[in-house]
Design a protein around this motif. Sequence first.
Motif, PDB file in Angstrom:
ATOM      1  N   CYS A 277       0.877  -1.187   0.000  1.00 19.60           N
ATOM      2  CA  CYS A 277       0.000   0.000   0.000  1.00 19.60           C
ATOM      3  C   CYS A 277       0.906   1.226   0.000  1.00 19.60           C
ATOM      4  N   ASP A 279       0.351   4.473  -0.201  1.00 16.84           N
ATOM      5  CA  ASP A 279      -0.041   5.599   0.661  1.00 16.84           C
ATOM      6  C   ASP A 279       0.302   5.319   2.121  1.00 16.84           C
ATOM      7  N   LYS A 282       4.011   5.582   2.569  1.00 24.19           N
ATOM      8  CA  LYS A 282       4.447   6.981   2.586  1.00 24.19           C
ATOM      9  C   LYS A 282       4.214   7.615   3.943  1.00 24.19           C
ATOM     10  N   ILE A 283       3.024   7.385   4.521  1.00 24.70           N
ATOM     11  CA  ILE A 283       2.720   7.919   5.859  1.00 24.70           C
ATOM     12  C   ILE A 283       3.709   7.365   6.881  1.00 24.70           C
ATOM     13  N   ASN A 327      -4.295  -1.877   4.020  1.00 28.77           N
ATOM     14  CA  ASN A 327      -4.658  -0.770   3.129  1.00 28.77           C
ATOM     15  C   ASN A 327      -6.131  -0.395   3.265  1.00 28.77           C
ATOM     16  N   GLU A 331      -7.550   3.160   4.526  1.00 34.99           N
ATOM     17  CA  GLU A 331      -8.504   3.911   3.707  1.00 34.99           C
ATOM     18  C   GLU A 331      -9.753   4.290   4.499  1.00 34.99           C
TER      19      GLU A 331
END
Length: 644
Positions: A277, A279, A282-283, A327, A331
């Motif tokens: 995932c 995103d 990245k976090i 993920n 979300e």
Amino acid sequence: MNWLKSLNKKTFIGLFIGLTSISIQAQNTFQDYKKEYPDFNELVLLDYQGYDISIENKKLKIIQNTSFESMILSENGIHNNQESFTYSELVKLVEYEAFSIVNTNGKEKKIKVTQTTEKNSSSSSVFFDDIKERQLVFPNLETGAKKVYHYKREFVDPFLLHKYMFIGGFPIKNATFEVKTDKNVNIGYKIFNDPNNTIQFKKTEVKGKIVYTWTLRDVKAFKFESNGPGILYSAPHIDIYVKDYTINDKKTVVLDDVSLLHKYYQGFVNNLNKKECLDLKKITEEITKDKTSEEEKIKSIFYWVKDNIKYVAFENGYEGFIPREANLVFERKFGDCKDMANIIVSMASYANVKDVNLCWIGTREIPYSYSELATPAVDNHMIAAYKKGDEYIFLDATDRETRYGLPTSFIQGKEALINNETEFKIVKVPVVEAKKNQVDDLVKVQIKEGKLIGNGRIVFNGFNRSMTLMQIGDASGKTRFEMIKSLVLKGNNKFNLNTYQEENIGNRDLPYNVNYDFELDNYLIKVEKELYINPYLHKVFEKNPIQKDRVTGYDFEIVSLFNSEYEFEIPANYKVKYIPKNFTLDNELVQVNAVFSETNNKIVVKYTFEVKKMVIEPSDFQLWDESVKKMKNNYSETLILTEK
């Protein structure tokens, strides 16, 4: 063959009547029961649960039969005209029947229950579940009438059989649990809380089936008491499980030890998070980029999950056991305990933090260890664990306030089954020592115009910090003011909180502090030239929380250390006439110390109170009562000032 179609109505009712006939040893009359149970509105004549475990069409088939029969003993009992049972995708309802039995002109008459409703089972702790509840409303009830119902359920998963409790809210004449198996099915079982072997057991063979029967007669009603450790700690009950079964000479092993339980659990998690995932990665990189150690990274991840993933509970078929993909949790920004544990493990992987794994664990309301019972009945929770050297840091994000390094209070002392792919390890969660949960209350007091005028600082550490902040929540305005007042209350109901300031509400790593100032009226007693002051502005356990008729243990949830220091300024025109003697009490339950001193025109009282045990067992009650009595005697001590 569809067994439900082959089971005609005559067969169903015949089975049911056969079961209800065992409920009464002799045909006692309503008056007999009324005399025997004068303090109860209802008497359960029969509480029966049975499993029929067989091989059909080369598959294991598990059918559960439940039968219930009770008698109304009083006018108040008539109002209890509802009963209910549950079912779900994993425990499917097959068939049910319910009716009232009333006496008409000396003959019993059956009146069928026609008013029934199905609704989602409600629980304050569960956001969504697939459990349905069937509610039955019994018609024409009167004293002497009976409520009778029977239902069948099919268990889809042989790993998830239910326990049977030989107890309830009303007395029970006959509580029976029965298991029928084909000869090529082996079961295991464990009985809890029957120290005197009062549960009768027999094993027979009937028409080629092995029949195991456990019966307990004349069961007293369970007494539900506040702050109890949980019904499973005292109520007699039995857990059963399928050990193995054989079809066409092929043996299938189900449950019998921890390795088999872990293998079952592993099937729910071994395919998680196979897809990256971006995103979430990245976090993770953003919140850990300035961290130089693994521990700093996992701590940042842990707090991020607490702050950004809202905890909600789910029970929906196997979703009650399988964590959702990291993920998806990222979300949605919400998830249950499994989801929060899984996203922590996934983020740890993105941050290259090793030895962070999923764990299965039971909360403290479940008394079993894995050596006692290696079945899913031992677990009801899921967390993550980080191995730091030789110790484990338990990461439970469902409690928003608890700081890194502490487990949540409700898993203290419990065994965690730590997953590591095909391997596992059982590690006991430590009980957090009282000093880490210390509450410091430092108060300075002056005597002005017959009142105590004071200011104080109260400091909450550890679980006392998290529990206090969780209780306050997002309260504001007058509501928050009153909640803070209850935290710092001193003396009597004439306590007036003037102002307060809170510190470190949002920093879990620091204690939660409240600075406050107050006035306390009607606390001083003046007799001629003398002032009498009770030096204990806050009397810990002045009222004994354990009542004399209590039968179950008392659960404090945590062990605590209360440290109070009261500084009384001596008025200019007064001197000390009497200071109470120092007091000490130390046993396996509590440690109490009170030290009095006079210095620089001030009297200082240093008072510490430590609760050493999370649960005060019934065997401890006498010592506890004696300890509270000694403390109350000490609380009656008085500081005396006299005019110069």
